[in-house]
Design an enzyme around this catalytic site. Sequence first.
Site, PDB file in Angstrom:
ATOM      1  N   GLN A 113       3.358   9.930   0.685  1.00  0.00           N
ATOM      2  CA  GLN A 113       4.647   9.229   0.832  1.00  0.00           C
ATOM      3  C   GLN A 113       5.593   9.485  -0.336  1.00  0.00           C
ATOM      4  O   GLN A 113       6.778   9.140  -0.272  1.00  0.00           O
ATOM      5  CB  GLN A 113       4.425   7.722   1.007  1.00  0.00           C
ATOM      6  CG  GLN A 113       3.750   7.376   2.335  1.00  0.00           C
ATOM      7  CD  GLN A 113       3.547   5.887   2.467  1.00  0.00           C
ATOM      8  OE1 GLN A 113       2.560   5.350   1.999  1.00  0.00           O
ATOM      9  NE2 GLN A 113       4.499   5.208   3.080  1.00  0.00           N
ATOM     10  N   HIS A 154      -4.317   1.772   7.510  1.00  0.00           N
ATOM     11  CA  HIS A 154      -2.937   2.289   7.584  1.00  0.00           C
ATOM     12  C   HIS A 154      -2.738   3.421   6.568  1.00  0.00           C
ATOM     13  O   HIS A 154      -2.191   4.477   6.894  1.00  0.00           O
ATOM     14  CB  HIS A 154      -1.977   1.123   7.328  1.00  0.00           C
ATOM     15  CG  HIS A 154      -0.523   1.487   7.262  1.00  0.00           C
ATOM     16  ND1 HIS A 154       0.403   1.002   8.154  1.00  0.00           N
ATOM     17  CD2 HIS A 154       0.172   2.276   6.393  1.00  0.00           C
ATOM     18  CE1 HIS A 154       1.601   1.487   7.849  1.00  0.00           C
ATOM     19  NE2 HIS A 154       1.487   2.261   6.773  1.00  0.00           N
ATOM     20  N   GLU A 155      -3.212   3.192   5.327  1.00  0.00           N
ATOM     21  CA  GLU A 155      -3.004   4.199   4.267  1.00  0.00           C
ATOM     22  C   GLU A 155      -3.878   5.425   4.475  1.00  0.00           C
ATOM     23  O   GLU A 155      -3.432   6.548   4.224  1.00  0.00           O
ATOM     24  CB  GLU A 155      -3.260   3.582   2.885  1.00  0.00           C
ATOM     25  CG  GLU A 155      -2.401   2.382   2.525  1.00  0.00           C
ATOM     26  CD  GLU A 155      -0.904   2.600   2.729  1.00  0.00           C
ATOM     27  OE1 GLU A 155      -0.438   3.746   2.648  1.00  0.00           O
ATOM     28  OE2 GLU A 155      -0.207   1.612   2.994  1.00  0.00           O
ATOM     29  N   GLY A 160       0.836  -1.186   0.000  1.00  0.00           N
ATOM     30  CA  GLY A 160       0.000   0.000   0.000  1.00  0.00           C
ATOM     31  C   GLY A 160       0.874   1.241   0.000  1.00  0.00           C
ATOM     32  O   GLY A 160       1.994   1.209   0.517  1.00  0.00           O
ATOM     33  N   HIS A 167      -2.316   7.768   6.757  1.00  0.00           N
ATOM     34  CA  HIS A 167      -1.289   8.625   6.133  1.00  0.00           C
ATOM     35  C   HIS A 167      -1.899   9.923   5.611  1.00  0.00           C
ATOM     36  O   HIS A 167      -1.272  10.983   5.665  1.00  0.00           O
ATOM     37  CB  HIS A 167      -0.640   7.905   4.943  1.00  0.00           C
ATOM     38  CG  HIS A 167       0.519   7.020   5.305  1.00  0.00           C
ATOM     39  ND1 HIS A 167       1.664   7.509   5.896  1.00  0.00           N
ATOM     40  CD2 HIS A 167       0.724   5.693   5.138  1.00  0.00           C
ATOM     41  CE1 HIS A 167       2.528   6.497   6.071  1.00  0.00           C
ATOM     42  NE2 HIS A 167       1.967   5.390   5.633  1.00  0.00           N
ATOM     43  N   CYS A 193       6.016   0.071   7.196  1.00  0.00           N
ATOM     44  CA  CYS A 193       5.660   1.232   6.388  1.00  0.00           C
ATOM     45  C   CYS A 193       6.845   1.578   5.498  1.00  0.00           C
ATOM     46  O   CYS A 193       7.985   1.586   5.965  1.00  0.00           O
ATOM     47  CB  CYS A 193       5.329   2.407   7.310  1.00  0.00           C
ATOM     48  SG  CYS A 193       4.852   3.890   6.414  1.00  0.00           S
ATOM     49  N   LEU A 194       6.567   1.855   4.230  1.00  0.00           N
ATOM     50  CA  LEU A 194       7.662   2.184   3.306  1.00  0.00           C
ATOM     51  C   LEU A 194       8.365   3.481   3.710  1.00  0.00           C
ATOM     52  O   LEU A 194       9.489   3.717   3.292  1.00  0.00           O
ATOM     53  CB  LEU A 194       7.133   2.275   1.871  1.00  0.00           C
ATOM     54  CG  LEU A 194       6.542   0.973   1.320  1.00  0.00           C
ATOM     55  CD1 LEU A 194       6.034   1.159  -0.101  1.00  0.00           C
ATOM     56  CD2 LEU A 194       7.565  -0.156   1.367  1.00  0.00           C
TER      57      LEU A 194
HETATM   58 NI    NI Z   1       2.802   3.455   5.602  1.00  0.00          NI
END
Ligand code: NI
Length: 194
Positions: A74, A159-160, A69, A163, A117-118
């Site tokens: 991000q 989660h997304e 995701g 963000h 998380c990226l």
């Molecule tokens: Ni993330």
Amino acid sequence: MNIGRQYSAIPVPSEKELRYGEIMTIKPLIILPDPILRQVSKPVEQVDSDILKLADDMLETMYDAPGIGLAAIQIGIPRRLLVVDIAREGEEKAPQVFINPEIVKSSDERSVYEEGCLSIPEYYAEVERPAVVTVKHIGRDGKEHLVEADGLLATCLQHEIDHLNGVLFIDYISRLKREMVIKKFTKAAKTKAV
Ligand code: NI
């Protein structure tokens, strides 16, 4: 989002498989403690070719990472747009685009996943969230959709969407652990900047 090592056997798709749109670009990821990650993203006003190109670039960036995701913030774009693909190894890829996503219903039942998380590479922690969520959003087709998600998709979407509100999964862990993670990434960013 990406997930703990026990779930991380997600294949990197071949270049051919990645051609959803035209030519796509892998974008640099914003990493903790960059304050951009704490910005609240603004709604997408119009689903036009620029937004679809952005969604394609986000998918390519997510597959390259690899992750399951990614939110637009991000890659530094404060718009309410996210992409997910929770397909596992051996399954057909299933990219999904969520524009202006909104959780309209959450279950009382909760579930726990080890999240990553990226934007916080190589850090994983268990997070408890509602097990089932209904998400209203606009799809690639520019139309409104309702998706009832459970399992990993429910966690990933929450989660997304977090963000988009400047919230990170480390906000759900203990303050002590969170401060340790932030300290580690702040130190790494300083070392890199020198
Ligand atoms: Ni993330």
